[in-house]
Scaffold this active site. Sequence first.
Site, PDB file in Angstrom:
ATOM      1  N   THR A  13       0.837  -1.191   0.000  1.00 53.68           N
ATOM      2  CA  THR A  13       0.000   0.000   0.000  1.00 53.68           C
ATOM      3  C   THR A  13       0.878   1.250   0.000  1.00 53.68           C
ATOM      4  O   THR A  13       2.012   1.226   0.492  1.00 53.68           O
ATOM      5  CB  THR A  13      -0.907   0.029   1.234  1.00 53.68           C
ATOM      6  OG1 THR A  13      -0.098   0.001   2.423  1.00 53.68           O
ATOM      7  CG2 THR A  13      -1.866  -1.149   1.234  1.00 53.68           C
ATOM      8  N   GLY A  14       0.353   2.329  -0.574  1.00 54.94           N
ATOM      9  CA  GLY A  14       1.085   3.595  -0.549  1.00 54.94           C
ATOM     10  C   GLY A  14       2.264   3.652  -1.493  1.00 54.94           C
ATOM     11  O   GLY A  14       3.329   4.179  -1.150  1.00 54.94           O
ATOM     12  N   ILE A  21       9.497   5.230  -0.710  1.00 57.22           N
ATOM     13  CA  ILE A  21       9.929   3.992  -0.071  1.00 57.22           C
ATOM     14  C   ILE A  21       9.146   2.804  -0.624  1.00 57.22           C
ATOM     15  O   ILE A  21       9.697   1.731  -0.855  1.00 57.22           O
ATOM     16  CB  ILE A  21       9.758   4.096   1.458  1.00 57.22           C
ATOM     17  CG1 ILE A  21      10.686   5.182   2.033  1.00 57.22           C
ATOM     18  CG2 ILE A  21      10.073   2.751   2.119  1.00 57.22           C
ATOM     19  CD1 ILE A  21      10.507   5.418   3.518  1.00 57.22           C
ATOM     20  N   GLY A  22       7.853   2.996  -0.837  1.00 58.80           N
ATOM     21  CA  GLY A  22       7.039   1.901  -1.355  1.00 58.80           C
ATOM     22  C   GLY A  22       7.529   1.387  -2.687  1.00 58.80           C
ATOM     23  O   GLY A  22       7.578   0.168  -2.920  1.00 58.80           O
ATOM     24  N   SER A 157       6.836   5.413  12.413  1.00 60.71           N
ATOM     25  CA  SER A 157       7.663   6.587  12.697  1.00 60.71           C
ATOM     26  C   SER A 157       7.573   6.882  14.177  1.00 60.71           C
ATOM     27  O   SER A 157       6.552   6.611  14.810  1.00 60.71           O
ATOM     28  CB  SER A 157       7.167   7.796  11.887  1.00 60.71           C
ATOM     29  OG  SER A 157       7.831   8.978  12.312  1.00 60.71           O
ATOM     30  N   TYR A 166       0.043  12.363  13.187  1.00 64.71           N
ATOM     31  CA  TYR A 166       0.827  11.363  12.474  1.00 64.71           C
ATOM     32  C   TYR A 166       1.493  10.409  13.458  1.00 64.71           C
ATOM     33  O   TYR A 166       1.349   9.183  13.370  1.00 64.71           O
ATOM     34  CB  TYR A 166       1.868  12.055  11.599  1.00 64.71           C
ATOM     35  CG  TYR A 166       2.788  11.123  10.848  1.00 64.71           C
ATOM     36  CD1 TYR A 166       2.326  10.319   9.825  1.00 64.71           C
ATOM     37  CD2 TYR A 166       4.141  11.056  11.176  1.00 64.71           C
ATOM     38  CE1 TYR A 166       3.172   9.471   9.133  1.00 64.71           C
ATOM     39  CE2 TYR A 166       5.005  10.218  10.491  1.00 64.71           C
ATOM     40  CZ  TYR A 166       4.519   9.420   9.471  1.00 64.71           C
ATOM     41  OH  TYR A 166       5.361   8.587   8.793  1.00 64.71           O
TER      42      TYR A 166
END
Length: 255
Positions: A13-14, A21-22, A157, A166
């Site tokens: 996903t993403g 990064i994906g 994170s 976040y």
Amino acid sequence: MTTTSSRPLALLTGVGRTVGIGAGIAAQLADSGWDIAFTHWTPYDDRMAWGREPGAAEEIAAGLVARGAAVHAVEADLAEPEAPARIFDEVEEHLGTVSALVMCHCESVDSGILDTSVESFDLHFAVNARASWLLIREFGRRFDAPYGTGRIVALTSDHTVHNLPYGASKGALDRITQAAAHELAHLGITANVINPGPVDTGWMDDGIRASMLARTPLGRMGTPRDTAHLVGFLCSAEGQWVNGQLLKSNGGFAS
């Protein structure tokens, strides 16, 4: 129509930007013998400073095909509760049963305790926490690969200051993923969380980059490939014994 590929299938996903990064993880897994399904959501990029990357999904897919993978891309808004089931339905129709779920998606808008809106807080938790739970739930319900071959990897994170929604929602993601290591143990699925630290995928300015470099012993910024190497290991047969962990792959970065 489902393919008849003998390669295992990973759902990421993403994966919406070629420098993300994906995309790096997808390339690593394709090189390691995986077929790849991936999701992206262009309206998110439209809201970000870097903006939309026209044709990114098609370019990423073409690169994966060149690496020998069967590929299917799904545009999906993970803020919608129905999205995870729809994604799995579409991926199964085109490529078959998913053996690895790698969650790189996120909602990330900088704000702190005093200036975060309720709407932003709720959206962060919808995308980063709720969607991750629903994706893991769909994966567990549908898993039909040999015992011991299932993999879940989530990216997290530890950033919280002035990045409250976040960081808080990523903390929830950590617990959800680590719970899966135990609750899905009867299926032979491992579940781990990776904190890649600061990776410069186009969002850093010179000041941020200098600050991050000063706090990283190895004297360089992390790259998508650094994270991809660890994901590749965790998804391999050799990585099966690593389970229920929160792993840092950040060059020693001190937050």
